[in-house]
Each structure stands twice: as structure tokens, then as C-alpha cells.
Design a protein around this motif. Structure first.
Motif, PDB file in Angstrom:
ATOM      1  N   GLY A  13       0.804  -1.230   0.000  1.00  0.00           N
ATOM      2  CA  GLY A  13       0.000   0.000   0.000  1.00  0.00           C
ATOM      3  C   GLY A  13       0.830   1.271   0.000  1.00  0.00           C
ATOM      4  O   GLY A  13       0.542   2.210   0.732  1.00  0.00           O
ATOM      5  N   ARG A  16       0.881   6.036  -1.816  1.00  0.00           N
ATOM      6  CA  ARG A  16       0.772   7.382  -1.226  1.00  0.00           C
ATOM      7  C   ARG A  16       0.965   7.273   0.295  1.00  0.00           C
ATOM      8  O   ARG A  16       1.175   6.173   0.841  1.00  0.00           O
ATOM      9  CB  ARG A  16      -0.599   7.982  -1.533  1.00  0.00           C
ATOM     10  N   GLY A  17       0.896   8.414   0.954  1.00  0.00           N
ATOM     11  CA  GLY A  17       0.863   8.460   2.422  1.00  0.00           C
ATOM     12  C   GLY A  17       2.116   7.919   3.091  1.00  0.00           C
ATOM     13  O   GLY A  17       3.239   8.108   2.622  1.00  0.00           O
ATOM     14  N   ILE A  18       1.902   7.222   4.215  1.00  0.00           N
ATOM     15  CA  ILE A  18       3.010   6.735   5.043  1.00  0.00           C
ATOM     16  C   ILE A  18       3.836   5.689   4.281  1.00  0.00           C
ATOM     17  O   ILE A  18       5.071   5.708   4.338  1.00  0.00           O
ATOM     18  CB  ILE A  18       2.457   6.164   6.369  1.00  0.00           C
ATOM     19  N   ASP A  37       0.067  -1.872  -4.371  1.00  0.00           N
ATOM     20  CA  ASP A  37      -1.144  -1.097  -4.063  1.00  0.00           C
ATOM     21  C   ASP A  37      -2.271  -1.729  -4.877  1.00  0.00           C
ATOM     22  O   ASP A  37      -2.034  -2.669  -5.636  1.00  0.00           O
ATOM     23  CB  ASP A  37      -0.985   0.397  -4.375  1.00  0.00           C
ATOM     24  N   ASN A  64      -4.606  -6.924  -4.188  1.00  0.00           N
ATOM     25  CA  ASN A  64      -5.308  -6.693  -2.931  1.00  0.00           C
ATOM     26  C   ASN A  64      -4.553  -7.419  -1.814  1.00  0.00           C
ATOM     27  O   ASN A  64      -4.525  -8.651  -1.796  1.00  0.00           O
ATOM     28  CB  ASN A  64      -6.744  -7.219  -3.059  1.00  0.00           C
ATOM     29  N   ALA A  65      -3.976  -6.650  -0.891  1.00  0.00           N
ATOM     30  CA  ALA A  65      -3.154  -7.252   0.172  1.00  0.00           C
ATOM     31  C   ALA A  65      -3.966  -8.185   1.066  1.00  0.00           C
ATOM     32  O   ALA A  65      -3.406  -9.053   1.739  1.00  0.00           O
ATOM     33  CB  ALA A  65      -2.497  -6.144   1.001  1.00  0.00           C
ATOM     34  N   ASN A  91       1.949  -2.171   5.534  1.00  0.00           N
ATOM     35  CA  ASN A  91       1.451  -0.801   5.684  1.00  0.00           C
ATOM     36  C   ASN A  91       0.011  -0.616   5.204  1.00  0.00           C
ATOM     37  O   ASN A  91      -0.704   0.242   5.724  1.00  0.00           O
ATOM     38  CB  ASN A  91       2.378   0.150   4.900  1.00  0.00           C
ATOM     39  N   SER A 142       0.773  -0.454  13.166  1.00  0.00           N
ATOM     40  CA  SER A 142      -0.340  -0.516  14.108  1.00  0.00           C
ATOM     41  C   SER A 142      -0.880   0.910  14.232  1.00  0.00           C
ATOM     42  O   SER A 142      -0.859   1.676  13.268  1.00  0.00           O
ATOM     43  CB  SER A 142       0.149  -1.079  15.441  1.00  0.00           C
ATOM     44  N   TYR A 156     -11.337  -0.792  13.504  1.00  0.00           N
ATOM     45  CA  TYR A 156      -9.964  -0.329  13.235  1.00  0.00           C
ATOM     46  C   TYR A 156      -9.063  -0.606  14.441  1.00  0.00           C
ATOM     47  O   TYR A 156      -7.948  -1.133  14.290  1.00  0.00           O
ATOM     48  CB  TYR A 156     -10.006   1.167  12.919  1.00  0.00           C
ATOM     49  N   LYS A 160      -5.771  -3.070  14.648  1.00  0.00           N
ATOM     50  CA  LYS A 160      -4.440  -2.562  15.001  1.00  0.00           C
ATOM     51  C   LYS A 160      -3.919  -3.215  16.292  1.00  0.00           C
ATOM     52  O   LYS A 160      -2.705  -3.340  16.468  1.00  0.00           O
ATOM     53  CB  LYS A 160      -4.478  -1.036  15.128  1.00  0.00           C
ATOM     54  N   GLY A 187       0.411   8.129  15.806  1.00  0.00           N
ATOM     55  CA  GLY A 187      -0.743   8.841  16.354  1.00  0.00           C
ATOM     56  C   GLY A 187      -1.504   9.484  15.209  1.00  0.00           C
ATOM     57  O   GLY A 187      -1.912   8.798  14.263  1.00  0.00           O
ATOM     58  N   ILE A 189      -1.440  11.355  12.018  1.00  0.00           N
ATOM     59  CA  ILE A 189      -0.482  11.682  10.959  1.00  0.00           C
ATOM     60  C   ILE A 189      -1.239  12.304   9.778  1.00  0.00           C
ATOM     61  O   ILE A 189      -2.316  11.826   9.400  1.00  0.00           O
ATOM     62  CB  ILE A 189       0.273  10.405  10.488  1.00  0.00           C
ATOM     63  N   THR A 191      -2.229  12.613   6.473  1.00  0.00           N
ATOM     64  CA  THR A 191      -2.266  11.907   5.180  1.00  0.00           C
ATOM     65  C   THR A 191      -3.700  11.968   4.646  1.00  0.00           C
ATOM     66  O   THR A 191      -4.594  12.519   5.304  1.00  0.00           O
ATOM     67  CB  THR A 191      -1.893  10.411   5.323  1.00  0.00           C
ATOM     68  N   MET A 193      -5.754   9.671   4.692  1.00  0.00           N
ATOM     69  CA  MET A 193      -6.630   8.971   5.634  1.00  0.00           C
ATOM     70  C   MET A 193      -7.216   9.947   6.649  1.00  0.00           C
ATOM     71  O   MET A 193      -8.395   9.898   6.970  1.00  0.00           O
ATOM     72  CB  MET A 193      -5.841   7.864   6.347  1.00  0.00           C
ATOM     73  N   THR A 194      -6.399  10.860   7.174  1.00  0.00           N
ATOM     74  CA  THR A 194      -6.876  11.798   8.200  1.00  0.00           C
ATOM     75  C   THR A 194      -7.466  13.064   7.569  1.00  0.00           C
ATOM     76  O   THR A 194      -8.194  13.802   8.225  1.00  0.00           O
ATOM     77  CB  THR A 194      -5.735  12.179   9.167  1.00  0.00           C
TER      78      THR A 194
END
Ligand code: NAI
Length: 248
Positions: A13, A16-18, A37, A64-65, A91, A142, A156, A160, A187, A189, A191, A193-194
Motif C-alpha cells: 500500500g 501514497r501516504g506513510i 497497491d 489486494n493485500a 502498511n 499498528s 480499526y 491494530k 498517532g 499523521i 495523510t 486517511m486523516t
């Protein structure tokens, strides 16, 4: 510094992002990068180009992971293409938030499958490769809410928390083969997602953070570099929080 020279990392994954930030950080330390991805798109193309700019090898694998067979096929292909897998970063992750009483079975299953089963799939597929090399570092994303729980995120948080149980078990089972397993608990972050949260929700999070700001993907990537490299050669079975002091 070339902390990861002659190593190959597989990151799930990472368009993008982390995941992308970890891929770039590893590439900047001389690491060849295999990443997955869901589909090939502009983000994937951009990430490939940015990794290549560091002069390392990069290869993208669509899949698909959460799918056991597909994960195993990907790992076999990576082994064939690169010859080895030194670092696995689990990830790939999603959220499908909602209060428990309103949560559908589909919301529960999707989050558990993408966040937790995917980590099992890739760890299961990579372990024999790392065992034959007698070395490897497995890093799984996590979250602070996997430790503390969070209203509206039962699925979620459970996924995690599961990552932590998986990580500690793998560290115990595979340590004698030279394989380390650790988890990172980020915590808040900044991206995509947030970015889905409202301005109010974002401000509430920031008030709970002693450093009074969200973290960046690069700040998580620095922890992932520590765990992938020999800097952490005697660290295994641990959960490293990267949360601006939120969970302390
Ligand atoms: P993101 O949504 O920006 O990126 C996630 C990536 O995973 C995307 O490229 C997406 O296409 C990919 N992906 C989703 N489902 C997939 C699947 N089934 N198979 C393969 N790839 C898939 O998310 P972000 O923020 O970069 O998160 C990365 C990881 O860090 C996740 O595991 C997340 O739960 C975790 N994390 C993120 C936090 C944050 O504040 N952003 C906090 C704590 C943990």
C-alpha cells in the motif's frame, strides 16, 4: 549514510501516504524497493519516478493485500525479480468508522481483512524467504488506537491491536532464525486517511497531542528506517509509538 545498501524492501500500500514516505526514505538509504497497491494509477507512477531518482531499483505490483493467494503470488514474483527480501513493511490499511451498534458486518470484515489479514498474508509468504536468508526485518503499521481503543473505531482499533499480537508472536517464533518483527503505532499523521476528518475533529486531536500538531509521514518513515536497519539489530517484538507524546 547508506543504511540499507544491497537490501530489498517490500512495502504494501505504498502508492501514497506513510507507505510512500517509507519507500522514499529507504530508497534514499540505498534500498531497492518493491511495493504494492490496489491498482496502477498516477500516484503509483509518481512514486516509482521519485524512488528511481535515488538510483535504486523499483518495481510495482498491483494486488489486494487482503487476498491470501494474491499476496503469496506477489511475494514469489518479488523474490524472482529481486532475488531476496530483507525488509517487509505491512502498511496497507483502511478505515470504515462508525459506532459499534451501527457498524455493519461488512464494515467490520473489510477493516479486519485489509488491516490485519493482509499483514498475516505477507508475513506468512515472506517468512520462508527470510528464514532461508537467516535474516529479515518485519515492520507492521499498528496505531495508538490499537493500544488505547477509540470510540467509533472498534473495527480499526481491533485490527491494530491484532497487529501487535501478530508482531509479538512472530518475534517469538522467528527470532531464532534471525528475523526481527516490530510494530509502529503512529498517532495523528497528516495523510489522505486523516484528511477525511472535519476541521473540528482535527483540532480535537491536536489538543490531545503534547507536541500540539499532527505528525508527517516522513516522521513515521524515520522510525521505519530505524527498525529496518542495523541501528535496531537487538530490537524485536516492540511497539514504537510515533505520536507526539499522545500515548505516554
Ligand atoms: P492512506 O489511505 O493515505 O494510504 C493507504 C494506502 O494503502 C493507499 O495507497 C491505498 O490504496 C492502499 N491500500 C488500501 N487498501 C489496500 C489493499 N487492500 N491492498 C493494497 N493496498 C491497499 O493511509 P496512511 O495514512 O498512509 O496509512 C498507512 C498505514 O498507517 C495504515 O495501515 C494506517 O492504518 C496506519 N496509520 C495511519 C495513521 C494516520 O494518522 N494517517 C495513524 C495510525 C496508523
Amino acid at each position: 549514510m547508506n543504511l540499507l545498501e544491497n537490501k530489498t524492501a517490500l512495502i504494501t500500500g505504498a502508492a501514497r501516504g506513510i507507505g510512500r514516505a517509507i519507500a522514499l526514505k529507504y530508497a534514499s538509504e540505498g534500498c531497492d524497493i518493491a511495493f504494492t497497491d490496489l491498482v496502477f494509477n498516477d500516484q503509483v507512477e509518481q512514486t516509482c519516478a521519485d524512488i528511481e531518482a535515488y538510483g535504486v531499483r523499483v518495481q510495482f505490483y498491483a494486488g489486494n493485500a487482503a487476498d491470501f493467494e494474491s499476496a503469496h503470488e506477489t511475494v514469489q514474483q518479488v523474490k524472482q525479480d529481486f532475488g531476496r527480501i530483507d525488509i517487509l513493511v505491512n502498511n496497507a490499511g483502511i478505515t470504515k468508522d462508525g459506532l459499534l451498534l451501527r457498524m455493519s458486518e461488512q464494515q467490520w470484515d473489510a477493516v479486519i481483512n485489509v488491516n490485519l489479514k493482509s499483514a498475516f498474508n505477507f508475513t506468512h509468504a515472506c517468512a520462508p524467504v527470510m528464514m532461508s536468508q537467516r535474516a529479515g526485518s518485519i515492520i507492521s503499521l499498528s496505531s495508538v488506537v490499537g493500544v488505547s481503543g477509540n470510540a467509533g473505531q472498534a473495527n480499526y482499533a481491533a485490527s491494530k491491536a491484532g497487529i501487535i499480537g501478530l508482531t509479538k508472536s512472530v518475534a517469538k517464533e522467528l527470532g531464532s532464525r534471525g528475523i526481527r518483527a516490530n510494530a509502529i503505532a503512529p498517532g495523528f499523521i497528516l495523510t489522505d486517511m486523516t484528511a477525511a476528518l472535519s476541521e473540528d475533529q482535527r483540532k480535537q486531536w491536536e489538543q490531545m497531542i503534547p507536541l500540539r500538531r499532527g505528525g508527517t509521514p516522513e516522521e513515521v518513515a524515520k522510525v521505519a528506517l530505524f527498525l529496518a536497519s542495523d541501528l535496531s539489530s537487538y530490537v524485536s517484538g516492540q511497539v514504537i509509538h510515533c505520536c507526539g507524546g499522545m500515548n505516554c
